[in-house]
Scaffold this motif. Sequence first.
Motif, short mmCIF file in Angstrom:
data_model
loop_
_atom_site.label_atom_id
_atom_site.label_comp_id
_atom_site.label_asym_id
_atom_site.label_seq_id
_atom_site.Cartn_x
_atom_site.Cartn_y
_atom_site.Cartn_z
N PRO A 144 0.83 -1.20 0.00
CA PRO A 144 0.00 0.00 0.00
C PRO A 144 0.87 1.26 0.00
O PRO A 144 2.03 1.21 0.43
CB PRO A 144 -0.80 -0.12 1.30
N PRO A 145 0.33 2.38 -0.47
CA PRO A 145 1.10 3.62 -0.47
C PRO A 145 1.43 4.06 0.96
O PRO A 145 0.69 3.77 1.89
CB PRO A 145 0.20 4.63 -1.15
N GLY A 146 2.52 4.77 1.11
CA GLY A 146 2.91 5.26 2.42
C GLY A 146 3.85 4.29 3.11
O GLY A 146 4.37 3.36 2.52
N VAL A 147 4.04 4.52 4.39
CA VAL A 147 4.93 3.68 5.17
C VAL A 147 4.13 2.52 5.73
O VAL A 147 3.15 2.71 6.43
CB VAL A 147 5.58 4.48 6.31
N ALA A 148 4.53 1.31 5.39
CA ALA A 148 3.82 0.13 5.86
C ALA A 148 4.77 -1.06 5.84
O ALA A 148 5.76 -1.08 5.11
CB ALA A 148 2.61 -0.16 4.98
N ASP A 149 4.46 -2.05 6.63
CA ASP A 149 5.21 -3.30 6.57
C ASP A 149 4.89 -4.00 5.27
O ASP A 149 3.75 -3.94 4.79
CB ASP A 149 4.83 -4.21 7.75
N PRO A 150 5.86 -4.68 4.68
CA PRO A 150 5.57 -5.40 3.43
C PRO A 150 4.62 -6.57 3.68
O PRO A 150 4.48 -7.06 4.80
CB PRO A 150 6.94 -5.90 2.99
N HIS A 151 3.97 -6.97 2.61
CA HIS A 151 3.06 -8.11 2.67
C HIS A 151 3.85 -9.35 3.11
O HIS A 151 5.03 -9.49 2.76
CB HIS A 151 2.43 -8.33 1.29
N PRO A 152 3.27 -10.27 3.88
CA PRO A 152 4.01 -11.43 4.40
C PRO A 152 4.70 -12.27 3.32
O PRO A 152 5.74 -12.88 3.59
CB PRO A 152 2.95 -12.25 5.12
N ASP A 153 4.18 -12.32 2.10
CA ASP A 153 4.81 -13.14 1.07
C ASP A 153 5.89 -12.38 0.27
O ASP A 153 6.47 -12.92 -0.64
CB ASP A 153 3.77 -13.73 0.13
N TYR A 154 6.18 -11.13 0.65
CA TYR A 154 7.22 -10.35 -0.03
C TYR A 154 8.57 -10.74 0.55
O TYR A 154 8.81 -10.62 1.74
CB TYR A 154 6.96 -8.85 0.17
N ASN A 155 9.48 -11.24 -0.30
CA ASN A 155 10.73 -11.81 0.17
C ASN A 155 11.92 -11.23 -0.59
O ASN A 155 12.58 -11.92 -1.35
CB ASN A 155 10.69 -13.34 0.04
N TRP A 156 12.20 -9.95 -0.41
CA TRP A 156 13.31 -9.30 -1.08
C TRP A 156 14.53 -9.31 -0.18
O TRP A 156 14.44 -9.04 1.02
CB TRP A 156 12.96 -7.87 -1.44
N LYS A 157 15.70 -9.61 -0.73
CA LYS A 157 16.93 -9.58 0.04
C LYS A 157 18.01 -8.89 -0.79
O LYS A 157 18.12 -9.08 -1.99
CB LYS A 157 17.40 -11.00 0.35
N LYS A 158 18.78 -8.05 -0.14
CA LYS A 158 19.89 -7.37 -0.81
C LYS A 158 21.09 -8.31 -0.77
O LYS A 158 21.44 -8.84 0.27
CB LYS A 158 20.23 -6.07 -0.10
N ARG A 159 21.69 -8.53 -1.89
CA ARG A 159 22.85 -9.43 -1.97
C ARG A 159 24.12 -8.61 -2.05
O ARG A 159 24.25 -7.70 -2.85
CB ARG A 159 22.73 -10.33 -3.18
N ARG A 160 25.05 -8.96 -1.23
CA ARG A 160 26.36 -8.31 -1.25
C ARG A 160 27.43 -9.37 -1.46
O ARG A 160 27.33 -10.46 -0.96
CB ARG A 160 26.63 -7.59 0.05
N ARG A 161 28.45 -8.99 -2.16
CA ARG A 161 29.55 -9.93 -2.39
C ARG A 161 30.77 -9.46 -1.68
O ARG A 161 31.07 -8.41 -1.44
CB ARG A 161 29.83 -10.06 -3.88
#
Length: 78
Positions: free
Chosen positions: A61-78
Amino acid sequence: MYMVYWTQVEDEKAAPHSLGFASDDLSGALKFMEELRARQRAGERLCFITMSSENPDSVGPPGVADPHPDYNWKKRRR
C-alpha cells in the motif's frame, strides 16, 4: 493513473486545480505539465505544478507500511 496539480493565483487568491490522466498516458501528463510551465514562464500566475501517480501493480500500500508477508526481497552483497 496520473494526476497533475497546480495552483492559479487571481486577485491575490490561490485556486487549486487538478486534471487526471489514464495509467497509460504518462506522456500526456508530462506534456500538459510542460504547457502549464510554459504559461508560467510567459507570466501567468501559476505555481506548485506537480504530478502524482498510483501504481496498481505496487508491492504494498502507499505510504509507510510493513511489506506483505509473502514479499521476500533480500539485498545481496559480495
